[in-house]
Enzyme design. Structure first.
Site, PDB file in Angstrom:
ATOM      1  N   ASP A 228       1.199  -2.471   4.707  1.00 12.12           N
ATOM      2  CA  ASP A 228       0.480  -2.697   3.456  1.00 12.12           C
ATOM      3  C   ASP A 228      -0.917  -2.122   3.676  1.00 12.12           C
ATOM      4  OD1 ASP A 228      -0.380  -3.351   0.947  1.00 12.12           O
ATOM      5  OD2 ASP A 228       0.265  -5.446   1.028  1.00 12.12           O
TER       6      ASP A 228
HETATM    7  C1  BGC Z   1      -0.812  -4.340  -2.151  1.00  9.82           C
HETATM    8  C2  BGC Z   1       0.451  -3.493  -2.180  1.00  9.82           C
HETATM    9  C3  BGC Z   1       0.131  -2.138  -2.750  1.00  9.82           C
HETATM   10  C4  BGC Z   1      -0.971  -1.496  -1.934  1.00  9.82           C
HETATM   11  C5  BGC Z   1      -1.384  -0.122  -2.414  1.00  9.82           C
HETATM   12  C6  BGC Z   1      -1.964  -3.633  -1.476  1.00  9.82           C
HETATM   13  O1  BGC Z   1      -3.128  -4.344  -1.643  1.00  9.82           O
HETATM   14  O2  BGC Z   1      -0.552  -5.557  -1.497  1.00  9.82           O
HETATM   15  O3  BGC Z   1       1.426  -4.122  -2.944  1.00  9.82           O
HETATM   16  O4  BGC Z   1       1.282  -1.349  -2.787  1.00  9.82           O
HETATM   17  O5  BGC Z   1      -2.118  -2.324  -1.971  1.00  9.82           O
HETATM   18  O6  BGC Z   1      -2.087  -0.210  -3.611  1.00  9.82           O
END
Ligand code: BGC
Length: 760
Positions: A228
């Site tokens: 993530d």
């Molecule tokens: C989120 C993800 C997301 C990623 C990219 C993170 O903060 O938890 O779900 O895909 O950011 O934006």
């Protein structure tokens, strides 16, 4: 273009592939012709930023169809529909030249307070797993990839980047990982996104058990693990654990750490080869899939699909006296800001820039032939004066009092639920609750339509004749709401999460959001309906509930174990009303007298079927044998317990229409015996049991009547001995006073014999 093999790359080039070039791109290796590929959010539409990048949904992105977020789409319980939406998402991803859409999110809704529940499908792992697999298959059918997220046990936003989800093995496997396992096994997502949090103290991004042992060795995952955004704690241990691609860019810092670790001998270069090889595989798949769909995007067709999906996401919670559907010529008062300014998606990284946006007010006016008045009713602004609140309420009451039906659009203002933080309560704003009373007093024919990403408590549920749970419905939700209100679409969605009566009743109430970066999952297996059923708690609306404008009857169900060990359940369902409709048929199982703790009833299969008026369909639902298994903490594996299972065929978790028993043969589970094994365990052991049984019989015979005479009448000796560890059995001889008993050598011999490999 052919993507080179990892052996053609230098150590530095390989390390460079294991982190992003920027916010959304992987790194190219120009020397050998490896292009960069783009990955982007997700999940219910494409958030492709024009320039720069952020994960808060702030920066502008190219217009894309905003389909209903998971909270809505999941309520359809319809694998085919979800697959079709997946195909459309894949189409848009492909047209925009993006390699991977960052979704779906399938985390379990452990508490209604989680700020991101709108992005998740259910409180149940079978629903999450089955529908999650359908989305992945739909998207990936268009030559682009998905990212199954957030792996794993990421069930709150509070302190999400550090917090440890402290979960026991059974709930971890049976509730929190089961859906992920299903999607990985059935749909092979191109990537899995590891979550920010820790699990039992270990960061998901550096957990070899999670990322390698479970995900790859047990489930057979073939794709790439991506972090993530910002989830990497220590990069080098993370790489060794199986975390292949760090996102976003680390500006080369962690690549250098990886190179240094190989050079000083603390990291084997083969680990880098494996991770870089997986990035190359991803680039290869993306290159092969690229251009699979020719643009331009058919905006109208996708908007129409978004409307269909939204109509299938709206849950008719109650409909006393048949207030709905509305007559088209009814005089209507539409009340509430959400009718004019829809809340159609949640805040954070998933925010889509929609191609267009329907409002319910326009949708209603387009279908109605009678008068449609509108009153704002309340204000969602941060600061609203008492005077303004009163004026808005009075205006709404005036409109309601002269209408045939008042349609009251209530919901959560956007600021109350978002990625990044959790809610403090599950209440609707006080001004809205007061408005309900005022409008009801003016017109009892009031229909409440809700817009909310997480469940809200409904203190007015007994007083309002009809309630539509509209969740967040995406860009076409306004038109879809009108379709359902007028009956152009017959509602068929059902709840994939319980609407509790009170926050205090919810399973995680005492353990959410935890303290000092630890959240103890104290409710164990009892998540969602499992909890309310075990505690026999009243709920506002149960899991699986949802009404229709028609009615369905269920005949007696039948169940039998097929050749592969799965349980085939058949039931005839009839549409007994006068309009076409869909019914979501649910199958729950239970096992009375189980040796392990279980919820009173667990969902195992479901189907969404369409029926014309008067039509009967025989539905066959398969309960997979492996879904009957519990996680045995002694053997550290799945075990199907044998016995007579009750199979409930149901219209909701609390509306069982037919029950049938089926006998399932259990897995053979022979655990090794040790000196601490109890007599009960020894006696039920296939080898040691008969030997000990014979020895006891002999001993008891030797004791003659004396054994019986020292025990009070009715005492069951065998029960008394059941939990006695065999290693201590020497005492028995002492008790008997003959100095015999079972000496340590005898016990060791017995154990050795019992634990010796068995020959068939
Ligand atoms: C989120 C993800 C997301 C990623 C990219 C993170 O903060 O938890 O779900 O895909 O950011 O934006």
């Amino acid at each position: 273009m052919s993507i080179p093999d990892v052996t053609e790359l230098t150590l530095e080039e390989k390390a460079s592939l294991t982190s992003g070039a920027s916010f959304w791109y992987t790194k190219p290796v120009e020397r050998v012709g490896v292009p960069a590929v783009m990955v982007t959010d997700g999940p219910h539409g494409l958030r492709k930023q024009r320039e720069g990048g952020d994960h808060l949904g702030i920066g502008d992105s190219v217009p894309a169809t905003c389909f209903p977020p998971a909270v809505g789409l999941g309520s359809s319980w319809d694998v085919d529909l979800v697959h079709r939406v997946g195909e459309a998402l894949g189409t848009e991803t492909s047209i925009e030249g993006v390699a991977v859409l960052l979704g779906p999110g399938i985390n379990i809704k452990r508490s209604p307070l989680c700020g991101r529940n709108f992005e998740y499908l259910s409180e149940d792992p079978i629903v999450s797993g089955v529908l999650g697999a359908a989305i992945v298959q739909g998207i990936q059918s268009k030559g682009v990839g998905t990212s199954l997220k957030h792996f794993a046990a990421n069930n709150q936003e509070n302190d999400r980047m550090r917090s440890s989800s402290d979960v026991d093995p059974r709930p971890l496997r049976e509730i929190y990982l089961r859906g992920f396992q299903r999607v990985v096994e059935d749909a092979q997502p191109w990537t899995v996104m590891c979550s920010y949090n820790r699990i039992n103290g270990v960061y998901a991004s550096e957990d070899p058990w999670l990322l390698t042992q479970v995900l790859r060795d047990e489930w057979g995952f073939e794709g790439l693990v991506v972090s993530d955004w910002g989830a990497v704690n220590e990069r080098v241990p993370g790489l060794a654990a199986g975390m292949d691609l760090e996102m976003p860019s680390s500006n080369g810092v962690t690549d250098a750490q990886i190179v240094a670790a190989v050079q000083d001998g603390s990291l084997d270069e083969s680990v880098v080869d494996v991770a870089a090889g997986r990035v190359l595989d991803l680039v290869r798949k993306a290159t092969e899939g690229s251009g699979a769909v020719a643009g331009p995007l058919d905006v109208d067709a996708h908007h129409a699909l978004a409307r269909e999906a939204a109509g299938r996401s709206i849950v008719l919670l109650k409909n006393d006296g048949g207030v709905l559907p509305l007559a088209k010529d009814a005089k209507l008062a539409v009340i509430g800001e959400f009718a004019e300014k829809p809340r159609y998606q949640g805040a954070g990284s998933s925010m889509i820039n929609p191609t267009r946006l329907d409002t319910a007010l326009d949708g209603i006016r387009a279908l109605a032939s009678g008068d449609v008045a509108y009153a704002q009713g309340f204000s969602n602004a941060l600061e609203v004066s008492a005077d303004e609140t009163t004026a808005l309420r009075d205006e709404a009451v005036a409109a309601a009092s002269v209408a045939d039906v008042a349609l009251l659009f209530l919901g959560l203002p956007a600021r109350l639920e978002s990625e990044g933080y959790d809610r403090d309560d599950i209440d609707l704003p006080a001004a809205q609750l007061e408005l309900v009373d005022a409008v009801l007093a003016a017109n009892p024919n009031t229909v409440v339509v809700l817009s909310n990403g997480g469940v809200v408590s409904l203190p007015f549920a007994d007083r309002v004749p009809a309630i539509l749970e509209g969740w967040l419905l995406g860009q076409a939700g306004g038109g879809a709401t009108a379709d359902v209100l007028f009956g152009d679409v017959n509602p068929s969605a059902k709840l994939t999460e319980t609407i509790p009566a009170r926050l205090e009743d919810t399973p995680a109430f005492l353990d959410f959001p935890g303290e000092f970066s630890h959240t103890r999952y104290g409710e164990g297996l009892f998540v969602g309906y499992r909890w309310y059923d075990a505690r026999r708690l009243e709920v506002a609306f149960p899991f699986g509930h949802g009404l229709s404008y028609t009615s369905f009857s269920y005949a007696d169900a039948a169940a039998q174990v097929d050749a592969s060990g799965d349980v085939e359940v058949t039931v005839a369902v009839t549409n007994t009303g006068d309009r076409a409709g869909r019914e979501v048929v649910q199958v729950y199982t239970s096992l009375t007298g189980s040796t392990v703790q279980r919820a009173p009833r667990e969902l195992k299969a479901f189907a969404s079927i369409a029926l014309e008026p008067g039509e009967t369909q025989v539905v066959t639902l398969t309960v997979r044998r492996k879904d009957l298994a519990y996680w045995d903490i002694r053997a550290d594996r799945w075990v199907v317990e044998g016995g007579e299972y009750t199979v409930d065929v149901a219209a909701s978790s609390r509306d069982i229409r037919s029950s049938v028993a089926v006998t399932v043969e259990g897995d053979v589970l022979t655990l090794p015996l040790s000196r601490t094994s109890s007599m009960g365990e020894v006696l039920s052991h296939p080898v040691a049991g008969p030997v000990v049984q014979a020895a006891i019989a002999q001993m008891m015979g030797g004791l003659g009547d004396s054994a019986a005479s020292i025990m009070p009448e009715g005492v069951d000796m065998s029960k008394m001995m059941e939990s006695f560890p065999i290693g201590r059995i020497g005492m028995m001889g002492a008790l008997a006073g003959d100095g015999a008993g079972a000496g340590p050598e005898m016990i060791d011999d017995l154990l050795a014999m019992a634990n010796a490999p068995q020959q068939d």
